[in-house]
Design a protein around this motif. Sequence first.
Motif, PDB file in Angstrom:
ATOM      1  N   ALA A 263      42.967 -48.413  31.904  1.00 22.47           N
ATOM      2  CA  ALA A 263      42.559 -49.585  31.129  1.00 22.47           C
ATOM      3  C   ALA A 263      41.161 -49.400  30.557  1.00 22.47           C
ATOM      4  N   ARG A 264      40.272 -48.814  31.355  1.00 16.67           N
ATOM      5  CA  ARG A 264      38.907 -48.614  30.867  1.00 16.67           C
ATOM      6  C   ARG A 264      38.910 -47.639  29.691  1.00 16.67           C
ATOM      7  N   ASP A 265      39.727 -46.606  29.825  1.00 17.34           N
ATOM      8  CA  ASP A 265      39.835 -45.624  28.757  1.00 17.34           C
ATOM      9  C   ASP A 265      40.355 -46.275  27.485  1.00 17.34           C
ATOM     10  N   MET A 266      41.385 -47.109  27.633  1.00 16.86           N
ATOM     11  CA  MET A 266      41.975 -47.745  26.463  1.00 16.86           C
ATOM     12  C   MET A 266      40.980 -48.695  25.816  1.00 16.86           C
ATOM     13  N   CYS A 267      40.271 -49.465  26.626  1.00 21.71           N
ATOM     14  CA  CYS A 267      39.313 -50.419  26.067  1.00 21.71           C
ATOM     15  C   CYS A 267      38.203 -49.695  25.326  1.00 21.71           C
ATOM     16  N   SER A 268      37.772 -48.552  25.847  1.00 24.67           N
ATOM     17  CA  SER A 268      36.696 -47.841  25.151  1.00 24.67           C
ATOM     18  C   SER A 268      37.214 -47.282  23.831  1.00 24.67           C
ATOM     19  N   ARG A 269      38.471 -46.904  23.788  1.00 21.61           N
ATOM     20  CA  ARG A 269      39.048 -46.420  22.528  1.00 21.61           C
ATOM     21  C   ARG A 269      39.160 -47.542  21.505  1.00 21.61           C
ATOM     22  N   LEU A 270      39.514 -48.749  21.985  1.00 22.65           N
ATOM     23  CA  LEU A 270      39.766 -49.857  21.075  1.00 22.65           C
ATOM     24  C   LEU A 270      38.513 -50.666  20.792  1.00 22.65           C
TER      25      LEU A 270
ATOM     26  N   ASP B  30      46.749 -44.962  21.028  1.00 21.67           N
ATOM     27  CA  ASP B  30      45.732 -44.941  22.077  1.00 21.67           C
ATOM     28  C   ASP B  30      46.338 -45.228  23.447  1.00 21.67           C
ATOM     29  N   MET B  31      47.338 -46.112  23.470  1.00 18.13           N
ATOM     30  CA  MET B  31      47.986 -46.418  24.747  1.00 18.13           C
ATOM     31  C   MET B  31      48.627 -45.169  25.342  1.00 18.13           C
ATOM     32  N   THR B  32      49.312 -44.391  24.495  1.00 22.47           N
ATOM     33  CA  THR B  32      49.957 -43.190  25.025  1.00 22.47           C
ATOM     34  C   THR B  32      48.918 -42.183  25.508  1.00 22.47           C
ATOM     35  N   LEU B  33      47.785 -42.113  24.780  1.00 20.56           N
ATOM     36  CA  LEU B  33      46.745 -41.182  25.216  1.00 20.56           C
ATOM     37  C   LEU B  33      46.162 -41.610  26.561  1.00 20.56           C
ATOM     38  N   SER B  34      45.947 -42.924  26.714  1.00 19.55           N
ATOM     39  CA  SER B  34      45.402 -43.418  27.986  1.00 19.55           C
ATOM     40  C   SER B  34      46.368 -43.149  29.115  1.00 19.55           C
ATOM     41  N   LEU B  35      47.665 -43.337  28.817  1.00 15.51           N
ATOM     42  CA  LEU B  35      48.681 -43.078  29.840  1.00 15.51           C
ATOM     43  C   LEU B  35      48.642 -41.608  30.254  1.00 15.51           C
ATOM     44  N   ARG B  36      48.465 -40.744  29.250  1.00 17.49           N
ATOM     45  CA  ARG B  36      48.408 -39.308  29.531  1.00 17.49           C
ATOM     46  C   ARG B  36      47.217 -38.988  30.443  1.00 17.49           C
ATOM     47  N   LYS B  37      46.118 -39.702  30.179  1.00 15.49           N
ATOM     48  CA  LYS B  37      44.942 -39.503  31.020  1.00 15.49           C
ATOM     49  C   LYS B  37      45.228 -40.016  32.446  1.00 15.49           C
TER      50      LYS B  37
ATOM     51  N   LEU C 267      37.788 -34.592  33.040  1.00 21.16           N
ATOM     52  CA  LEU C 267      38.787 -35.500  32.471  1.00 21.16           C
ATOM     53  C   LEU C 267      38.109 -36.614  31.681  1.00 21.16           C
ATOM     54  N   ASP C 268      36.965 -37.102  32.178  1.00 21.23           N
ATOM     55  CA  ASP C 268      36.258 -38.173  31.476  1.00 21.23           C
ATOM     56  C   ASP C 268      35.885 -37.761  30.065  1.00 21.23           C
ATOM     57  N   ALA C 269      35.552 -36.495  29.912  1.00 23.10           N
ATOM     58  CA  ALA C 269      35.083 -36.037  28.607  1.00 23.10           C
ATOM     59  C   ALA C 269      36.224 -35.837  27.621  1.00 23.10           C
ATOM     60  N   ALA C 270      37.462 -35.736  28.120  1.00 23.02           N
ATOM     61  CA  ALA C 270      38.594 -35.450  27.231  1.00 23.02           C
ATOM     62  C   ALA C 270      38.966 -36.689  26.431  1.00 23.02           C
ATOM     63  N   ARG C 271      39.143 -36.517  25.113  1.00 22.68           N
ATOM     64  CA  ARG C 271      39.504 -37.662  24.258  1.00 22.68           C
ATOM     65  C   ARG C 271      40.849 -37.442  23.567  1.00 22.68           C
ATOM     66  N   THR C 272      40.993 -36.316  22.883  1.00 21.55           N
ATOM     67  CA  THR C 272      42.224 -36.117  22.116  1.00 21.55           C
ATOM     68  C   THR C 272      43.334 -35.611  23.030  1.00 21.55           C
ATOM     69  N   ARG C 273      44.533 -35.588  22.471  1.00 20.63           N
ATOM     70  CA  ARG C 273      45.684 -35.161  23.243  1.00 20.63           C
ATOM     71  C   ARG C 273      45.536 -33.704  23.699  1.00 20.63           C
TER      72      ARG C 273
ATOM     73  N   MET D 292      50.455 -44.938  39.964  1.00 19.64           N
ATOM     74  CA  MET D 292      50.405 -46.019  38.970  1.00 19.64           C
ATOM     75  C   MET D 292      50.863 -45.546  37.602  1.00 19.64           C
ATOM     76  N   SER D 293      50.484 -44.338  37.205  1.00 19.51           N
ATOM     77  CA  SER D 293      50.850 -43.915  35.852  1.00 19.51           C
ATOM     78  C   SER D 293      52.354 -43.675  35.743  1.00 19.51           C
ATOM     79  N   ASP D 294      53.004 -43.340  36.867  1.00 24.81           N
ATOM     80  CA  ASP D 294      54.466 -43.236  36.855  1.00 24.81           C
ATOM     81  C   ASP D 294      55.092 -44.588  36.585  1.00 24.81           C
ATOM     82  N   VAL D 295      54.489 -45.620  37.192  1.00 24.07           N
ATOM     83  CA  VAL D 295      55.052 -46.960  37.034  1.00 24.07           C
ATOM     84  C   VAL D 295      54.983 -47.391  35.577  1.00 24.07           C
ATOM     85  N   PHE D 296      53.893 -46.990  34.882  1.00 19.87           N
ATOM     86  CA  PHE D 296      53.748 -47.410  33.486  1.00 19.87           C
ATOM     87  C   PHE D 296      54.509 -46.517  32.529  1.00 19.87           C
ATOM     88  N   THR D 297      54.942 -45.345  32.984  1.00 21.92           N
ATOM     89  CA  THR D 297      55.676 -44.459  32.088  1.00 21.92           C
ATOM     90  C   THR D 297      57.081 -45.004  31.867  1.00 21.92           C
TER      91      THR D 297
END
Lengths: 379, 318
Positions: A15-22, A135-142, A177-183, A246-251
């Motif tokens: 969620a934090r990753d997604m919010c920073s993207r948006l 962005d949601m898919t990227l956050s999920l990937r993270k 991982l924190d530094a990674a942005r693109t796919r 958690m990320s499995d649950v959202f996939t």
Amino acid sequence: MNITVPKCGSTEYMARDMCSRLGLGFVQAPEYSERTVELGVTLSPEHVCFPCKVLIGSSVEAIELGADTIMMAAGFGPCRFNYFAEIMRRVLEREGYSFRIITFDGPRDAPLDFFRNVRLIVPAANKGLAGMARDMTLSLRKGWAFDEIEKQAMAVRALESEESATDKAIAECLSVLDAARTRLEIDEAREWIADRFARVPVDLERPYIKVGLVGELLMSIEPYFNFDVVRWLARHGATVERSLHMSDVFTPLGRNPVLGYNTPEINKAASPFLCHEVGGHGHISVGATVQFARRGFDAIVHFFPFTCLPEVISKTVFMRISNEFDIPILSISVDEQTGRAGMQTRLEALMDVAWNSKMKHEERPGSSPVVAPRDRVPL
Amino acid sequence: MRVGIPRAMLYHHYGEYWLQFLETVGVEAVVSEETTGNTITTGAVHADNETCLPVKVFSGHMLWLKERVDVVLVPRVVSEEYGMCACPKFMGLPDLARSLTPDMPPVLAPRLDMGDRRYLWAREWYDTARALGGSWLSSVSAVSGLLQNLYHHHKSLVDESYEKGGLRVGVAGHVYNVYDSRVSMGMLDRIRKLGATPVTIDEVQHNNALANARTLSREIFWGFESKLAGSVLHWSRTASVSGILYVTSFACGPGSMVGALLEDQLDRERSVPLMTITLDEHAAEAGLVTRLEAFVDMLKYASRAHATPSADGASGGA
């Protein structure tokens, strides 16, 4: 718009990753503490289940820190979780907090509701719907990468030959991982993580047992509620694998990329014992237990909140699984009254059973006897 | 072949349909005896200690049947209504019954899923009928009879008229708790003895209840609880009862959520008083009687205080 989400495993990271993207504000709910539980228990109705109480307490703490929008998931299913958001809203409104709660139904159950909820966020975001979906898919990937770190750490912690080598690896992986942005960067980071954990110094001669950790989401994932059972088990020479991430649950589509088994496979494994969906993650608990048992695990630990509907069913079914596969299974129910000492005693008993059966299997003539680490290392 | 049906849980909803099904198939049906204290004790000993009271009662009935029948019929109720689902305990009930003791008789668990409009689950009932030794003709007629009964389950008209003046107490609770006189400790009779008329949710038209339930800000997805909450809202909005008793069992999941919801909703609507009674295997009669007396006394007092100054005999409310 300052968004907060329930704190559970990698949810907050995603969620934090997604919010920073948006370009949205994000408020991190504080770590679970005695105060969270106390607040939740005071405010919430008496008989609602423990996770609901905890989430109410946690939301209050997040609102105090300046959050004004709570994002909750819900869905259509028999588990009580799907009604949490409603109870939460009513309780917090009664207490006079000002906030907005956005309840995301599953996109498959209620596509229109999902779309309407997403549109509530769009005005505050700096992107349109399409950009948001990307962005949601990227956050999920993270999130997958984050959970992979956790999974690797659980597997390797019991065998590390240097003190806190695993913790060091976790910290390094997280900074990468924190530094990674693109796919592409995220995929590279995932490879780097796998590589980094392969380089953790391990003592391969050391005897170990394998323990499966199953149960309800919040109780099995959050270390505050299971008294950091993963580290405790590692100290007792057990590598741990957990059934829920958690990320499995959202996939979507039940693919479970982190766990490695998709949901149909798990359901098939569960079917001789529990042949129907019972809501929540009861079915997954049973299926994962059967799979762990088939893969030769030495013990299963099952965490669930007191009177949890799906997990109580899986708990009754565990008796049959335990008999059939000859594997010790310990069910521990958690609520605000649970004490550390009681849990520790039971876990120690489980460890003794698991180590004994392991030693019995491995004591062949000519081989050196297996010694449980508790006798070797004073704890 | 003797087929057992435990007189617990959803027997109180669908029992007669199941009996009719077995009769059409042509096998002998054995329904376990009425619940006694002994049933609850044996059930509580053998069932998991965190299950709710109805499941413990169910386990007691299963253990009673164990020695007496060849096979037990425990249908797996997945949803009672289109667009709703049942409590997880109903979905896992057959599996729970199988793992009760190691030497249970075989448990037949055909699915009953009214939410599945394609009625694919009817095939499971057909297979069950054939497995019980029915001919294909009797099996087909048994299944079609069952489907018809279920289809008309909620369609019957209920007389909702009531005479004004008397003290009416709405008893909202699961049918298997309220109608099992041992589990509810004769609650309905006790209310009658105290000079009030109990009204159960069976006396509310199904459509009215569901229409009221839909006015909630988030729909309740458990079929039975939806009806229950709708009935309570119907009573309170039509002012047809003076007070509402909400009967639930300890560790009842849907009941805990809906109870909290109703308390909040009735509070917001400034409606009739609501008392929650939680049942479990340790519930004692004295405690129940005291609370019922206090509740009914309060309602009587409220209706008197309400009626005297205005003198127009408005329906009871606080």
